[in-house]
Design a protein around this motif. Structure first.
Motif, mmCIF file in Angstrom:
data_model
loop_
_atom_site.group_PDB
_atom_site.id
_atom_site.type_symbol
_atom_site.label_atom_id
_atom_site.label_comp_id
_atom_site.label_asym_id
_atom_site.label_seq_id
_atom_site.Cartn_x
_atom_site.Cartn_y
_atom_site.Cartn_z
ATOM 1 N N MET A 78 -6.064 -2.363 2.761
ATOM 2 C CA MET A 78 -5.362 -3.650 2.630
ATOM 3 C C MET A 78 -6.286 -4.737 2.104
ATOM 4 S SD MET A 78 -2.416 -5.102 3.074
ATOM 5 C CE MET A 78 -1.720 -6.740 3.155
ATOM 6 N N LEU A 79 -7.495 -4.796 2.658
ATOM 7 C CA LEU A 79 -8.462 -5.801 2.227
ATOM 8 C C LEU A 79 -8.803 -5.630 0.759
ATOM 9 C CD1 LEU A 79 -10.413 -8.105 2.792
ATOM 10 C CD2 LEU A 79 -12.076 -6.428 3.617
ATOM 11 N N MET A 80 -9.027 -4.383 0.333
ATOM 12 C CA MET A 80 -9.365 -4.114 -1.065
ATOM 13 C C MET A 80 -8.221 -4.518 -2.001
ATOM 14 S SD MET A 80 -12.432 -3.211 -1.150
ATOM 15 C CE MET A 80 -12.489 -2.731 -2.878
ATOM 16 N N THR A 81 -7.000 -4.332 -1.532
ATOM 17 C CA THR A 81 -5.834 -4.727 -2.336
ATOM 18 C C THR A 81 -5.807 -6.234 -2.539
ATOM 19 O OG1 THR A 81 -4.545 -2.865 -1.489
ATOM 20 C CG2 THR A 81 -3.313 -4.686 -2.470
ATOM 21 N N ILE A 82 -6.034 -6.988 -1.445
ATOM 22 C CA ILE A 82 -6.037 -8.444 -1.516
ATOM 23 C C ILE A 82 -7.150 -8.944 -2.434
ATOM 24 C CG2 ILE A 82 -6.413 -10.545 -0.187
ATOM 25 C CD1 ILE A 82 -3.721 -9.384 0.358
ATOM 26 N N GLY B 150 7.461 -17.795 0.225
ATOM 27 C CA GLY B 150 6.906 -16.482 -0.109
ATOM 28 C C GLY B 150 5.510 -16.297 0.466
ATOM 29 N N MET B 151 4.697 -17.344 0.356
ATOM 30 C CA MET B 151 3.334 -17.267 0.890
ATOM 31 C C MET B 151 3.335 -17.089 2.408
ATOM 32 S SD MET B 151 0.877 -17.369 -1.351
ATOM 33 C CE MET B 151 -0.535 -17.911 -0.404
ATOM 34 N N PHE B 152 4.165 -17.870 3.104
ATOM 35 C CA PHE B 152 4.214 -17.762 4.566
ATOM 36 C C PHE B 152 4.777 -16.407 5.001
ATOM 37 C CE2 PHE B 152 3.685 -22.406 4.652
ATOM 38 C CZ PHE B 152 2.819 -22.519 5.735
ATOM 39 N N ALA B 153 5.753 -15.898 4.238
ATOM 40 C CA ALA B 153 6.328 -14.593 4.579
ATOM 41 C C ALA B 153 5.286 -13.486 4.446
ATOM 42 C CB ALA B 153 7.527 -14.305 3.683
ATOM 43 N N ILE B 154 4.474 -13.556 3.393
ATOM 44 C CA ILE B 154 3.443 -12.537 3.168
ATOM 45 C C ILE B 154 2.373 -12.602 4.245
ATOM 46 C CG2 ILE B 154 1.571 -11.818 1.628
ATOM 47 C CD1 ILE B 154 3.375 -12.751 -0.719
ATOM 48 N N PHE B 155 1.823 -13.796 4.447
ATOM 49 C CA PHE B 155 0.696 -13.919 5.378
ATOM 50 C C PHE B 155 1.144 -13.999 6.839
ATOM 51 C CE2 PHE B 155 -1.362 -14.778 1.427
ATOM 52 C CZ PHE B 155 -2.629 -14.239 1.605
ATOM 53 N N LEU C 196 -2.443 -6.239 11.799
ATOM 54 C CA LEU C 196 -3.663 -6.526 12.557
ATOM 55 C C LEU C 196 -4.875 -5.867 11.918
ATOM 56 C CD1 LEU C 196 -5.060 -7.730 15.049
ATOM 57 C CD2 LEU C 196 -4.407 -5.650 16.307
ATOM 58 N N SER C 197 -4.661 -4.714 11.264
ATOM 59 C CA SER C 197 -5.768 -3.970 10.643
ATOM 60 C C SER C 197 -6.471 -4.797 9.570
ATOM 61 C CB SER C 197 -5.252 -2.670 10.024
ATOM 62 O OG SER C 197 -4.249 -2.936 9.050
ATOM 63 N N PHE C 198 -5.720 -5.707 8.934
ATOM 64 C CA PHE C 198 -6.322 -6.559 7.903
ATOM 65 C C PHE C 198 -7.385 -7.463 8.511
ATOM 66 C CE2 PHE C 198 -6.301 -10.599 5.499
ATOM 67 C CZ PHE C 198 -6.759 -10.122 4.283
ATOM 68 N N TYR C 199 -7.058 -8.064 9.639
ATOM 69 C CA TYR C 199 -8.012 -8.942 10.328
ATOM 70 C C TYR C 199 -9.175 -8.127 10.893
ATOM 71 C CZ TYR C 199 -4.335 -12.421 9.892
ATOM 72 O OH TYR C 199 -3.385 -13.286 9.384
ATOM 73 N N LEU D 189 -11.643 -7.567 8.255
ATOM 74 C CA LEU D 189 -12.428 -8.786 8.013
ATOM 75 C C LEU D 189 -13.357 -9.103 9.183
ATOM 76 C CD1 LEU D 189 -9.775 -11.226 6.456
ATOM 77 C CD2 LEU D 189 -11.679 -10.138 5.279
ATOM 78 N N GLU D 190 -13.153 -8.402 10.277
ATOM 79 C CA GLU D 190 -13.932 -8.606 11.509
ATOM 80 C C GLU D 190 -13.727 -10.011 12.075
ATOM 81 O OE1 GLU D 190 -17.986 -7.590 10.751
ATOM 82 O OE2 GLU D 190 -17.523 -5.554 10.125
ATOM 83 N N ILE D 191 -12.481 -10.485 11.984
ATOM 84 C CA ILE D 191 -12.119 -11.777 12.573
ATOM 85 C C ILE D 191 -10.879 -11.585 13.431
ATOM 86 C CG2 ILE D 191 -13.096 -13.155 10.697
ATOM 87 C CD1 ILE D 191 -10.288 -13.439 9.548
ATOM 88 N N SER D 192 -10.614 -12.549 14.304
ATOM 89 C CA SER D 192 -9.443 -12.459 15.168
ATOM 90 C C SER D 192 -8.205 -12.936 14.418
ATOM 91 C CB SER D 192 -9.651 -13.300 16.426
ATOM 92 O OG SER D 192 -9.821 -14.667 16.082
ATOM 93 N N GLN D 193 -7.053 -12.466 14.870
ATOM 94 C CA GLN D 193 -5.791 -12.870 14.243
ATOM 95 C C GLN D 193 -5.340 -14.203 14.847
ATOM 96 O OE1 GLN D 193 -2.633 -10.014 14.716
ATOM 97 N NE2 GLN D 193 -1.627 -10.586 12.824
#
Length: 418
Positions: free
Chosen positions: A1-5, A289-294, A299-302, A305-309
């Motif tokens: 997911m991170l690599m996609t972003i 659209g932005m709010f719907a995506i993010f 949780l795996s995305f966060y 990134l090694e950060i909390s959601q």
């Protein structure tokens, strides 16, 4: 997911830079051909300014990309690990505002270079260093004050609702509308001095135009914009009863009364067609659209990134990726906007009476000359960046002969590189 972003952001950067490269090559070739709308020296000068701006844009995009990678790699984690408050609301406000302040400081050198190097060199800048610093300071304070309130609001929504992303969108969209309503007042309080139009004859003619389109305004004002910039402009600010007409003093100085009325007729055309509300709706769709995506990132995305959601992480990620969606949505917005500009030109011609199209055309020509706008652009650049049709196309639609254009040089320029 991170690599996609990260890949999507990288694509945004590459397309942005490629578009600027094509524009630079195009303008460098085109400015060697026959001058259009401008005198020979001004045509070359406008081309040089356009190229310089694009080169600065490339440098800015490249720096922004590095900053983006740094934020994703360790920047958000750094803020998370080094800012601590027992109160969760204060913690979120402090982290998000620190992010905004750091980004603002990074962008300052580009702002200074544009104002005191580029604009100074090409004769646009009228501001002093002291005035610029004052403007930056006021903007900084207002960002801290109002930005903190907005962050607090979003934090409370995220903490209270399951469908927080939808309610956050509603809140932010309401803030955007409020800003549009209050913008003229805030600008008058902190930046430009606005004075009521003293020319009674012109005031009567402007109000007659407004009456004919049903535009209700709180007044017609003159802005002392010349203390900062030599460019010509005007705007209709506010929504509802807060609407007002603001004319730059530079515009009053350079245009005849009929040309000025034609320009205002164009702006009233936007009002008559409801373009302001259409633009707000389109902007709202992008925000949603932005709010719907993010709002639905796993949780795996966060974890990657090694950060909390946490709310602050969601808000920072939204702001980091907003330019990406905006850029790729720009062609759609551009198509709609350019259509609206043609329709507003038609309305201006009708409102101005006999010869109205000629008066508007003369005003457009003066705007090009005074603002030293290079009248030719690469088709790809127009596709991604233009909210207004190229001025040559607008003049043709108005039935104005723009003169001979060096089509051979333009054809070669479309294939040009830096």
């Amino acid at each position: 997911m991170l690599m996609t972003i990260v890949g999507i952001y990288t694509l945004f950067v590459l397309v942005s830079i490629y578009t600027s490269v094509m524009q630079i090559g195009y303008v460098n070739k085109a400015k060697k051909g026959k001058a259009v709308l401008l005198l020979d020296n001004d045509f070359i000068k406008a081309g040089n300014y356009s190229v310089a701006k694009e080169r600065m844009s490339i440098a800015s995009i490249f720096i922004e990309y590095i900053v983006f990678i740094l934020w994703i790699d360790f920047g958000i984690k750094f803020l998370e690990q080094n800012i601590s408050y027992e109160n969760e609301a204060l913690l979120n406000i402090a982290i998000v505002m620190s992010f905004l302040v750091i980004n603002s400081l990074i962008s300052l050198p580009f702002s200074y270079y544009e104002k005191f190097v580029l604009d100074q060199k090409f004769g646009f800048n009228k501001s002093t260093l002291g005035q610029w610093i004052k403007d930056i300071f006021i903007s900084f304070v207002m960002t801290l004050l109002f930005g903190s309130l907005v962050v607090w609001g979003v934090y409370e929504i995220i903490s209270s609702f399951e469908l927080w992303w939808m309610w956050s969108f509603v809140f932010i969209f309401a803030v955007v509308i409020l800003i549009n309503m209050l913008y003229p007042t805030f600008r008058a309080l902190f930046f430009d001095k606005l004075t009521p139009l003293q020319n009674e004859e012109l005031d009567v003619q402007i109000k007659d135009l407004m009456d004919r389109t049903g535009f209700v305004s709180s007044g017609v004002f003159i802005s002392d914009a010349s203390k900062r910039d030599a460019r010509l402009n005007a705007y209709f600010g506010g929504i509802g009863k807060s609407k007002r007409v603001v004319l730059f003093d530079t515009l009053i100085e350079k245009l005849t009364t009929r040309e000025l009325l034609a320009v205002l007729g164009h702006e009233l055309g936007h009002f008559a067609h409801g373009d302001i509300y259409k633009n707000i709706a389109l902007m709202g769709a992008i925000l949603l659209g932005m709010f719907a995506i993010f709002g639905n990132l796993p949780l795996s995305f966060y974890t990657e990134l090694e950060i909390s959601q946490a709310p602050y992480a969601v808000m920072i990620l939204l702001m980091l990726f907003m330019p990406v969606l905006g850029f790729f949505m720009m062609p759609i917005m551009g198509i709609v906007s350019r259509h609206n500009e043609y329709e507003a030109d038609k309305t201006a011609s009708e409102l101005s009476g006999p010869g109205g199209s000629i008066e508007l055309a003369n005003a457009l020509k003066k705007l090009v000359n005074e603002n030293k706008s290079f009248p030719l652009s690469h088709p790809l650049y127009i596709f991604f960046h233009y909210t207004h049709p190229p001025v040559l196309e607008r003049l043709k639609e108005l039935g104005v002969d723009v003169g001979e254009i060096d089509k051979k040089a333009l054809g070669e320029a479309c294939q040009a590189e830096i």
